[in-house]
Design a protein around this motif. Structure first.
Motif, PDB file in Angstrom:
ATOM      1  N   PRO A  46      41.132  24.052  46.240  1.00 46.14           N
ATOM      2  CA  PRO A  46      41.723  25.077  45.383  1.00 46.14           C
ATOM      3  C   PRO A  46      40.869  26.348  45.415  1.00 46.14           C
ATOM      4  CG  PRO A  46      40.655  23.388  44.061  1.00 46.14           C
ATOM      5  CD  PRO A  46      40.627  22.911  45.491  1.00 46.14           C
ATOM      6  N   THR A  47      41.535  27.496  45.319  1.00 44.49           N
ATOM      7  CA  THR A  47      40.808  28.763  45.320  1.00 44.49           C
ATOM      8  C   THR A  47      40.681  29.335  43.913  1.00 44.49           C
ATOM      9  OG1 THR A  47      42.850  29.955  45.732  1.00 44.49           O
ATOM     10  CG2 THR A  47      41.530  29.339  47.660  1.00 44.49           C
ATOM     11  N   CYS A  48      41.293  28.646  42.945  1.00 43.03           N
ATOM     12  CA  CYS A  48      41.172  29.114  41.578  1.00 43.03           C
ATOM     13  C   CYS A  48      41.256  27.935  40.608  1.00 43.03           C
ATOM     14  CB  CYS A  48      42.239  30.156  41.256  1.00 43.03           C
ATOM     15  SG  CYS A  48      43.919  29.524  41.294  1.00 43.03           S
ATOM     16  N   ASP A  49      40.832  28.196  39.393  1.00 40.91           N
ATOM     17  CA  ASP A  49      40.830  27.193  38.327  1.00 40.91           C
ATOM     18  C   ASP A  49      41.893  27.601  37.302  1.00 40.91           C
ATOM     19  OD1 ASP A  49      40.061  25.138  36.599  1.00 40.91           O
ATOM     20  OD2 ASP A  49      38.526  26.371  35.638  1.00 40.91           O
ATOM     21  N   THR A  50      42.909  26.752  37.113  1.00 38.35           N
ATOM     22  CA  THR A  50      43.981  27.065  36.167  1.00 38.35           C
ATOM     23  C   THR A  50      43.506  26.798  34.745  1.00 38.35           C
ATOM     24  OG1 THR A  50      45.641  26.485  37.806  1.00 38.35           O
ATOM     25  CG2 THR A  50      46.357  26.554  35.513  1.00 38.35           C
ATOM     26  N   GLN A  51      43.684  27.790  33.885  1.00 40.49           N
ATOM     27  CA  GLN A  51      43.278  27.690  32.478  1.00 40.49           C
ATOM     28  C   GLN A  51      44.505  27.903  31.598  1.00 40.49           C
ATOM     29  OE1 GLN A  51      39.650  28.593  31.171  1.00 40.49           O
ATOM     30  NE2 GLN A  51      38.804  28.028  33.129  1.00 40.49           N
ATOM     31  N   PRO A 141      40.036  40.444  41.876  1.00 41.20           N
ATOM     32  CA  PRO A 141      40.409  39.298  41.047  1.00 41.20           C
ATOM     33  C   PRO A 141      40.189  39.582  39.558  1.00 41.20           C
ATOM     34  CG  PRO A 141      38.379  38.832  42.251  1.00 41.20           C
ATOM     35  CD  PRO A 141      38.895  40.148  42.739  1.00 41.20           C
ATOM     36  N   GLY A 142      41.092  39.077  38.743  1.00 42.43           N
ATOM     37  CA  GLY A 142      40.987  39.250  37.301  1.00 42.43           C
ATOM     38  C   GLY A 142      41.453  40.619  36.851  1.00 42.43           C
ATOM     39  N   VAL A 143      40.901  41.048  35.728  1.00 40.15           N
ATOM     40  CA  VAL A 143      41.221  42.350  35.147  1.00 40.15           C
ATOM     41  C   VAL A 143      40.407  43.413  35.881  1.00 40.15           C
ATOM     42  CG1 VAL A 143      41.135  43.731  33.030  1.00 40.15           C
ATOM     43  CG2 VAL A 143      41.676  41.286  32.912  1.00 40.15           C
ATOM     44  N   ASP A 144      41.038  44.533  36.218  1.00 41.76           N
ATOM     45  CA  ASP A 144      40.356  45.619  36.921  1.00 41.76           C
ATOM     46  C   ASP A 144      39.860  46.667  35.934  1.00 41.76           C
ATOM     47  OD1 ASP A 144      40.938  44.439  39.364  1.00 41.76           O
ATOM     48  OD2 ASP A 144      42.793  45.576  39.620  1.00 41.76           O
ATOM     49  N   VAL A 145      38.620  47.089  36.129  1.00 40.34           N
ATOM     50  CA  VAL A 145      38.021  48.168  35.335  1.00 40.34           C
ATOM     51  C   VAL A 145      37.590  49.253  36.305  1.00 40.34           C
ATOM     52  CG1 VAL A 145      36.104  48.807  33.823  1.00 40.34           C
ATOM     53  CG2 VAL A 145      37.212  46.581  33.545  1.00 40.34           C
ATOM     54  N   VAL A 146      37.963  50.492  35.994  1.00 39.83           N
ATOM     55  CA  VAL A 146      37.539  51.638  36.812  1.00 39.83           C
ATOM     56  C   VAL A 146      36.697  52.527  35.917  1.00 39.83           C
ATOM     57  CG1 VAL A 146      38.275  53.550  38.261  1.00 39.83           C
ATOM     58  CG2 VAL A 146      39.678  51.484  38.146  1.00 39.83           C
ATOM     59  N   VAL A 147      35.439  52.756  36.328  1.00 38.49           N
ATOM     60  CA  VAL A 147      34.523  53.567  35.523  1.00 38.49           C
ATOM     61  C   VAL A 147      34.286  54.904  36.200  1.00 38.49           C
ATOM     62  CG1 VAL A 147      33.349  51.691  34.311  1.00 38.49           C
ATOM     63  CG2 VAL A 147      32.573  52.340  36.573  1.00 38.49           C
ATOM     64  N   GLY A 148      34.189  55.957  35.376  1.00 35.59           N
ATOM     65  CA  GLY A 148      33.943  57.311  35.866  1.00 35.59           C
ATOM     66  C   GLY A 148      32.570  57.794  35.460  1.00 35.59           C
ATOM     67  N   ASP A 149      32.245  59.023  35.820  1.00 29.46           N
ATOM     68  CA  ASP A 149      30.910  59.575  35.586  1.00 29.46           C
ATOM     69  C   ASP A 149      30.549  59.714  34.109  1.00 29.46           C
ATOM     70  OD1 ASP A 149      30.225  59.736  38.268  1.00 29.46           O
ATOM     71  OD2 ASP A 149      31.079  61.750  38.495  1.00 29.46           O
ATOM     72  N   ARG A 150      31.521  59.842  33.226  1.00 25.41           N
ATOM     73  CA  ARG A 150      31.216  60.015  31.793  1.00 25.41           C
ATOM     74  C   ARG A 150      31.034  58.684  31.061  1.00 25.41           C
ATOM     75  NH1 ARG A 150      34.742  65.117  29.635  1.00 25.41           N
ATOM     76  NH2 ARG A 150      33.806  66.661  31.029  1.00 25.41           N
ATOM     77  N   TYR A 151      31.213  57.571  31.747  1.00 25.07           N
ATOM     78  CA  TYR A 151      30.992  56.262  31.119  1.00 25.07           C
ATOM     79  C   TYR A 151      29.491  56.070  30.916  1.00 25.07           C
ATOM     80  CZ  TYR A 151      30.071  51.334  30.747  1.00 25.07           C
ATOM     81  OH  TYR A 151      29.582  50.129  30.327  1.00 25.07           O
ATOM     82  N   ARG A 152      29.101  55.593  29.733  1.00 25.69           N
ATOM     83  CA  ARG A 152      27.682  55.386  29.431  1.00 25.69           C
ATOM     84  C   ARG A 152      27.342  53.916  29.231  1.00 25.69           C
ATOM     85  NH1 ARG A 152      26.634  59.152  32.010  1.00 25.69           N
ATOM     86  NH2 ARG A 152      26.967  61.220  31.276  1.00 25.69           N
ATOM     87  N   VAL A 171      41.784  31.550  37.358  1.00 22.38           N
ATOM     88  CA  VAL A 171      40.554  32.300  37.559  1.00 22.38           C
ATOM     89  C   VAL A 171      40.041  31.993  38.961  1.00 22.38           C
ATOM     90  CG1 VAL A 171      38.185  32.626  36.783  1.00 22.38           C
ATOM     91  CG2 VAL A 171      39.986  32.211  35.107  1.00 22.38           C
ATOM     92  N   SER A 172      39.869  33.028  39.785  1.00 24.60           N
ATOM     93  CA  SER A 172      39.373  32.849  41.153  1.00 24.60           C
ATOM     94  C   SER A 172      38.013  32.183  41.121  1.00 24.60           C
ATOM     95  CB  SER A 172      39.253  34.192  41.871  1.00 24.60           C
ATOM     96  OG  SER A 172      40.519  34.778  42.009  1.00 24.60           O
ATOM     97  N   MET A 173      37.858  31.221  42.012  1.00 27.87           N
ATOM     98  CA  MET A 173      36.587  30.502  42.086  1.00 27.87           C
ATOM     99  C   MET A 173      35.699  31.154  43.120  1.00 27.87           C
ATOM    100  SD  MET A 173      38.147  26.656  41.890  1.00 27.87           S
ATOM    101  CE  MET A 173      36.604  25.822  41.933  1.00 27.87           C
ATOM    102  N   LEU A 174      34.394  31.163  42.833  1.00 23.61           N
ATOM    103  CA  LEU A 174      33.430  31.683  43.796  1.00 23.61           C
ATOM    104  C   LEU A 174      33.321  30.683  44.938  1.00 23.61           C
ATOM    105  CD1 LEU A 174      30.690  32.783  41.262  1.00 23.61           C
ATOM    106  CD2 LEU A 174      32.397  34.213  42.365  1.00 23.61           C
ATOM    107  N   PRO A 175      32.955  31.131  46.159  1.00 22.22           N
ATOM    108  CA  PRO A 175      32.842  30.206  47.283  1.00 22.22           C
ATOM    109  C   PRO A 175      31.947  29.010  46.988  1.00 22.22           C
ATOM    110  CG  PRO A 175      32.661  32.458  48.063  1.00 22.22           C
ATOM    111  CD  PRO A 175      32.705  32.500  46.550  1.00 22.22           C
TER     112      PRO A 175
END
Length: 180
Positions: A46-51, A141-152, A171-175
């Motif tokens: 399996p490549t992911c874990d079902t939750q 994988p999962g939720v995507d977050v995009v951060v810009g220059d003003r993020y602290r 949830v994608s599993m690590l190798p």
């Protein structure tokens, strides 16, 4: 001298015999039929874990995977942000650069699922004013977050959120998780 010639001839015959024997064995091995139980016939890992989270239960940070992408010019910002989220219990996804045509001042949280409680939990980590954006584009994988220059930095935020409807996700599993 005759003895030396006989020894050389016998040695040469033995070496030629070994060469022919090796060639025949190699030829037969190369063109032999494959066995029935080859490794490729196994059921893939399996490549992911079902939750699952039932309606009314709490979704925890350790059930949510997050990928972070740098939408600004500050080097290493995506990695630092992912590290901070992992410290809060989130599961690590990918890091990288956001698409070049994207302009992000502070932070954006993206989800490919409308009204995604996982994305809401991630967005809360950046402050109450950060809203979840629905996107057809899945950067990692999962939720995507995009951060810009003003993020602290992250804000004070809960590490759980109550779900209103039953939730099932993968949830994608690590190798290393897949192998072991």
């Amino acid at each position: 001298m005759a003895r030396r010639a006989i020894t050389s001839a016998l040695t040469m015959l033995a070496l030629i015999g070994l060469l022919v024997l090796g060639a025949v064995w190699g030829w037969n091995s190369l063109f032999a039929p494959l066995p029935e139980d080859v490794v490729g016939a196994e059921e893939p890992a399996p490549t992911c874990d079902t939750q699952r989270v039932a309606a009314g239960e709490r979704l925890r940070t350790d059930q949510v995977q997050v990928s972070v992408f740098n939408g600004g010019s500050r080097s290493g910002l995506a990695g630092q942000t992912l590290d901070a989220l992992v410290e809060r219990g989130f599961l690590p996804g990918d890091i990288g650069n956001a698409p070049s045509d994207l302009e992000v001042r502070k932070v954006q949280v993206w989800s490919t699922v409308k009204d995604d409680p996982m994305a809401r939990l991630v967005a809360r980590q950046f402050g109450r004013s950060v809203k979840v954006r629905f996107s057809d584009e899945d950067l990692g994988p999962g939720v995507d977050v995009v951060v810009g220059d003003r993020y602290r930095n992250l804000s004070r935020a809960p590490r759980t959120i109550r779900v209103e409807e039953p939730l099932e996700f993968c949830v994608s599993m690590l190798p290393s998780d897949v192998a072991g």
